[in-house]
Design a protein around this motif. Structure first.
Motif, PDB file in Angstrom:
ATOM      1  N   ARG A 167      82.976-154.438  46.731  1.00 18.49           N
ATOM      2  CA  ARG A 167      84.009-153.921  45.823  1.00 18.49           C
ATOM      3  C   ARG A 167      83.585-152.600  45.188  1.00 18.49           C
ATOM      4  N   VAL A 168      82.281-152.534  44.809  1.00 11.45           N
ATOM      5  CA  VAL A 168      81.778-151.293  44.197  1.00 11.45           C
ATOM      6  C   VAL A 168      81.896-150.134  45.174  1.00 11.45           C
ATOM      7  N   ASP A 169      81.546-150.405  46.456  1.00  9.55           N
ATOM      8  CA  ASP A 169      81.676-149.337  47.459  1.00  9.55           C
ATOM      9  C   ASP A 169      83.117-148.876  47.596  1.00  9.55           C
ATOM     10  N   SER A 170      84.024-149.879  47.679  1.00 10.34           N
ATOM     11  CA  SER A 170      85.433-149.508  47.810  1.00 10.34           C
ATOM     12  C   SER A 170      85.933-148.764  46.570  1.00 10.34           C
ATOM     13  N   LEU A 171      85.463-149.229  45.379  1.00 10.15           N
ATOM     14  CA  LEU A 171      85.877-148.557  44.149  1.00 10.15           C
ATOM     15  C   LEU A 171      85.322-147.142  44.071  1.00 10.15           C
ATOM     16  N   GLU A 172      84.064-146.956  44.546  1.00 15.86           N
ATOM     17  CA  GLU A 172      83.494-145.606  44.542  1.00 15.86           C
ATOM     18  C   GLU A 172      84.289-144.677  45.454  1.00 15.86           C
ATOM     19  N   LYS A 173      84.653-145.213  46.643  1.00 13.95           N
ATOM     20  CA  LYS A 173      85.445-144.392  47.557  1.00 13.95           C
ATOM     21  C   LYS A 173      86.791-144.024  46.938  1.00 13.95           C
ATOM     22  N   SER A 174      87.442-145.074  46.351  1.00  6.41           N
ATOM     23  CA  SER A 174      88.741-144.794  45.725  1.00  6.41           C
ATOM     24  C   SER A 174      88.596-143.849  44.538  1.00  6.41           C
ATOM     25  N   ASN A 175      87.443-143.994  43.811  1.00  7.90           N
ATOM     26  CA  ASN A 175      87.202-143.119  42.665  1.00  7.90           C
ATOM     27  C   ASN A 175      87.051-141.670  43.107  1.00  7.90           C
ATOM     28  N   THR A 176      86.283-141.453  44.194  1.00  7.56           N
ATOM     29  CA  THR A 176      86.132-140.081  44.709  1.00  7.56           C
ATOM     30  C   THR A 176      87.481-139.515  45.145  1.00  7.56           C
ATOM     31  N   LYS A 177      88.268-140.366  45.806  1.00 12.35           N
ATOM     32  CA  LYS A 177      89.588-139.899  46.225  1.00 12.35           C
ATOM     33  C   LYS A 177      90.457-139.550  45.016  1.00 12.35           C
ATOM     34  N   LEU A 178      90.386-140.423  43.982  1.00 11.00           N
ATOM     35  CA  LEU A 178      91.183-140.156  42.786  1.00 11.00           C
ATOM     36  C   LEU A 178      90.723-138.894  42.072  1.00 11.00           C
ATOM     37  N   ILE A 179      89.380-138.669  42.072  1.00  9.38           N
ATOM     38  CA  ILE A 179      88.857-137.447  41.438  1.00  9.38           C
ATOM     39  C   ILE A 179      89.375-136.213  42.166  1.00  9.38           C
ATOM     40  N   GLU A 180      89.333-136.268  43.517  1.00  9.37           N
ATOM     41  CA  GLU A 180      89.841-135.137  44.292  1.00  9.37           C
ATOM     42  C   GLU A 180      91.333-134.914  44.032  1.00  9.37           C
ATOM     43  N   GLU A 181      92.086-136.034  44.028  1.00  5.11           N
ATOM     44  CA  GLU A 181      93.520-135.915  43.767  1.00  5.11           C
ATOM     45  C   GLU A 181      93.779-135.386  42.362  1.00  5.11           C
ATOM     46  N   LEU A 182      92.935-135.825  41.374  1.00  8.75           N
ATOM     47  CA  LEU A 182      93.099-135.353  40.004  1.00  8.75           C
ATOM     48  C   LEU A 182      92.843-133.858  39.906  1.00  8.75           C
ATOM     49  N   ALA A 183      91.771-133.397  40.642  1.00  7.62           N
ATOM     50  CA  ALA A 183      91.490-131.960  40.626  1.00  7.62           C
ATOM     51  C   ALA A 183      92.644-131.166  41.231  1.00  7.62           C
ATOM     52  N   ILE A 184      93.179-131.688  42.346  1.00 11.60           N
ATOM     53  CA  ILE A 184      94.322-131.012  42.985  1.00 11.60           C
ATOM     54  C   ILE A 184      95.524-131.006  42.042  1.00 11.60           C
ATOM     55  N   ALA A 185      95.732-132.175  41.357  1.00 11.78           N
ATOM     56  CA  ALA A 185      96.866-132.255  40.430  1.00 11.78           C
ATOM     57  C   ALA A 185      96.696-131.294  39.260  1.00 11.78           C
ATOM     58  N   LYS A 186      95.440-131.168  38.764  1.00 15.20           N
ATOM     59  CA  LYS A 186      95.199-130.223  37.676  1.00 15.20           C
ATOM     60  C   LYS A 186      95.503-128.790  38.102  1.00 15.20           C
ATOM     61  N   ASN A 187      95.028-128.445  39.321  1.00 17.46           N
ATOM     62  CA  ASN A 187      95.320-127.100  39.820  1.00 17.46           C
ATOM     63  C   ASN A 187      96.820-126.866  39.952  1.00 17.46           C
ATOM     64  N   ASN A 188      97.512-127.901  40.453  1.00 18.19           N
ATOM     65  CA  ASN A 188      98.971-127.776  40.585  1.00 18.19           C
ATOM     66  C   ASN A 188      99.642-127.624  39.221  1.00 18.19           C
ATOM     67  N   ILE A 189      99.111-128.382  38.207  1.00 19.85           N
ATOM     68  CA  ILE A 189      99.689-128.298  36.860  1.00 19.85           C
ATOM     69  C   ILE A 189      99.489-126.907  36.283  1.00 19.85           C
ATOM     70  N   ILE A 190      98.264-126.343  36.513  1.00 18.83           N
ATOM     71  CA  ILE A 190      97.989-124.991  36.004  1.00 18.83           C
ATOM     72  C   ILE A 190      98.936-123.979  36.652  1.00 18.83           C
ATOM     73  N   LYS A 191      99.091-124.112  37.981  1.00 21.86           N
ATOM     74  CA  LYS A 191      99.994-123.198  38.678  1.00 21.86           C
ATOM     75  C   LYS A 191     101.426-123.340  38.170  1.00 21.86           C
ATOM     76  N   LEU A 192     101.853-124.611  37.976  1.00 24.05           N
ATOM     77  CA  LEU A 192     103.210-124.839  37.500  1.00 24.05           C
ATOM     78  C   LEU A 192     103.409-124.286  36.091  1.00 24.05           C
ATOM     79  N   GLN A 193     102.355-124.422  35.244  1.00 26.40           N
ATOM     80  CA  GLN A 193     102.455-123.856  33.894  1.00 26.40           C
ATOM     81  C   GLN A 193     102.596-122.346  33.931  1.00 26.40           C
ATOM     82  N   GLU A 194     101.788-121.701  34.816  1.00 28.19           N
ATOM     83  CA  GLU A 194     101.906-120.247  34.948  1.00 28.19           C
ATOM     84  C   GLU A 194     103.293-119.847  35.441  1.00 28.19           C
TER      85      GLU A 194
END
Length: 378
Positions: A167-194
């Motif tokens: 479960r920890v391995d699966s959670l770590e994988k999902s966590n990394t994916k969520l972190i990447e998606e969060l970074a992409i979402a943040k970049n998209n939010i910044i672009k949308l704000q601009e």
């Protein structure tokens, strides 16, 4: 056991080490035996492995997996050895009875590399005083029950730990994916704000411009209303005049359409005349070809006559006259051919100039008529 001077795998530790590949649960025993300090010889490792297998109550299972693989055992045992015969399978079957015994053997701190001389069983034998001591037996039974309970808990904990690891391995994988998606979402939010900021600034500018334009249009509308009120009386007269002009222009349009139809029919007639002229030209060309063939025949006759004149001296005069006549005929024919060719060329040039002039006239007339029709319709 087979004797070998080169590798230490010919000892008992060699086949026991193969159990890890055949039975995955034996990997823990092998790893713990290798990590034990003080073990220097393969025999000591084998003794430690056997003690751990007894404490796990899985010695019979491990050795059953090993004894089935006769081709692997043949590397370590002779063909007449006990482990290669049927008695080996019987012995492994008898080892199942050892699972009843709760073995608590000390592995650390003992000298397992050296050969044991005499085994002292005195500490395991019961005295007469101990037989009557029921309380002690009850305590031992309670301790054994606790031990079994602890072993069962240990097994359950091992299973839960393995599931938690997965479960920890699966959670770590999902966590990394969520972190990447969060970074992409943040970049998209910044672009949308601009983009939102830019759109707001553009919206403000557009509002300012529209307000200015509305003010200007209001002033223009007021002036136009005033002028419309003044010029309303003259609009009726202009309307009547426009209506009369429309009637006149509709009549002109009908006349222009009739003229267009006439010119289209004239164009078709010109095309037919061109086709007939082309046919005449082809026929004259065929006649020219026939005249040339006749010329060639006359030339061939002249050559034959000339050859005959060389052979006969008496008929020279008559043949000279014939040749003169034939030459006159040929000259006449050539002159006639040249006149025909000149007349054909003149006809061609005349027809082309006529056709070009007719096409230009038709195109210019159609353009003028098209402009008139367009003005009338407007």
């Amino acid at each position: 056991v087979r004797k070998s001077f080169l590798s230490y795998n010919k000892t008992i530790w060699g086949p026991l080490e193969l159990v890890e590949k055949l039975y995955p649960e034996a990997e823990e025993i092998g790893a713990s035996v290798r990590d034990l300090p003080g073990l220097k010889t393969p025999l000591g490792r084998a003794r430690a492995w056997l003690r751990l297998a007894l404490m796990q109550k899985k010695m019979a299972d491990y050795l059953r997996c090993l004894i089935i693989q006769r081709d692997l055992l043949s590397e370590f045992y002779e063909y007449h050895a006990l482990m290669m015969e049927e008695e080996g399978a019987v012995i492994v079957g008898l080892l199942v009875g050892l699972n009843v015994i709760d073995a608590n053997l000390c592995v650390k701190g003992e000298d397992l590399d050296s050969q044991v001389g005499v085994i002292d069983f005195s500490m395991y034998l019961k005295n007469e005083e101990d037989i009557g001591n029921k309380e002690r037996n009850v305590q031992i039974a309670a301790i054994l029950d606790q031990k079994n309970y602890v072993e069962e808990l240990n097994r359950q904990l091992n299973s839960t730990v393995s599931s938690l690891h997965s479960r920890v391995d699966s959670l770590e994988k999902s966590n990394t994916k969520l972190i990447e998606e969060l970074a992409i979402a943040k970049n998209n939010i910044i672009k949308l704000q601009e983009e939102n900021h830019q759109l707001r600034s553009e919206n403000k500018l557009i509002l300012m411009k529209t307000q200015q334009h509305l003010e200007v249009t209001k002033v223009d509308v007021e002036t136009e209303l005033q002028t419309y009120k003044h010029s309303r009386q003259g609009l009726d007269e202009m309307y009547n005049e426009a209506r009369r002009q429309l009637r006149d222009e509709s009549q002109l349009r009908q006349d222009v359409e009739n003229e267009l139809a006439v010119q289209v029919s004239m164009k078709h007639e010109i095309e037919l005349a061109m086709k007939l002229l082309e046919k005449d030209i082809h026929e004259k060309q065929d006649t020219l070809i026939g005249l040339r063939q006749q010329l060639e025949e006359v030339k061939a006759i002249n050559i034959e006559m000339y050859q005959k004149l060389q052979g006969s001296e008496d008929d020279l005069k008559e043949k000279n006259e014939i040749i003169a006549r034939l030459e006159e005929k040929t000259n006449k024919i050539t002159a006639a051919m040249r006149q025909l060719e000149q007349s054909d060329n003149d006809l061609l040039t005349q027809t082309r100039t006529i056709a070009m002039s007719l096409v230009k006239c038709a195109s210019s007339d159609t353009q003028d008529q098209y402009k008139l029709v367009k003005d009338i319709s407007f």
